[in-house]
Write a protein that holds these residues in place. Sequence first.
Motif, short mmCIF file in Angstrom:
data_model
loop_
_atom_site.label_atom_id
_atom_site.label_comp_id
_atom_site.label_asym_id
_atom_site.label_seq_id
_atom_site.Cartn_x
_atom_site.Cartn_y
_atom_site.Cartn_z
N LEU A 68 7.85 -6.01 1.91
CA LEU A 68 8.83 -4.94 2.09
C LEU A 68 8.43 -3.68 1.34
CD1 LEU A 68 12.13 -7.00 1.79
CD2 LEU A 68 11.02 -6.18 3.86
N ASN A 72 7.65 -0.29 3.34
CA ASN A 72 8.45 0.89 2.99
C ASN A 72 7.55 2.07 2.63
OD1 ASN A 72 11.02 2.16 2.52
ND2 ASN A 72 10.48 2.13 0.35
N GLU A 73 6.50 1.80 1.88
CA GLU A 73 5.54 2.86 1.51
C GLU A 73 4.85 3.43 2.74
OE1 GLU A 73 3.45 5.40 -1.04
OE2 GLU A 73 5.09 4.04 -1.55
N ILE A 75 6.07 3.45 5.79
CA ILE A 75 7.09 4.21 6.53
C ILE A 75 7.24 5.61 5.93
CG2 ILE A 75 9.56 4.38 7.00
CD1 ILE A 75 9.52 1.29 7.34
N GLU A 76 7.30 5.70 4.61
CA GLU A 76 7.43 7.00 3.95
C GLU A 76 6.23 7.90 4.27
OE1 GLU A 76 8.09 6.32 -0.21
OE2 GLU A 76 10.05 5.39 0.15
#
Length: 87
Positions: A68, A72-73, A75-76
């Motif tokens: 996760l 998440n990284e 996605i950013e």
Amino acid sequence: MTTMCEINGEVAAFAICVPNFNKVLKEWQQNTGFSKITKAIKAYFKMDDCRMLMLGVHPEHRGRGLELLVVNEIIEKCVKKGWHKAE
């Protein structure tokens, strides 16, 4: 684009993401002549999505939610590049 999560100096998780070139290839295959080149270039600059090619977590570190963190990284980073869709 890549991202990694390290624990005690060793890679525990990673992800690799690339732009989705399928739209560019589609324009390249559907057109002929000069329009082939110009439409493919336009499609390249309009690219707004990406593909995650690899996601891995070392067996010793599974079950901790590291996947996760790297997702998440990624996605950013994708949002900063203007890619708002992913596969």
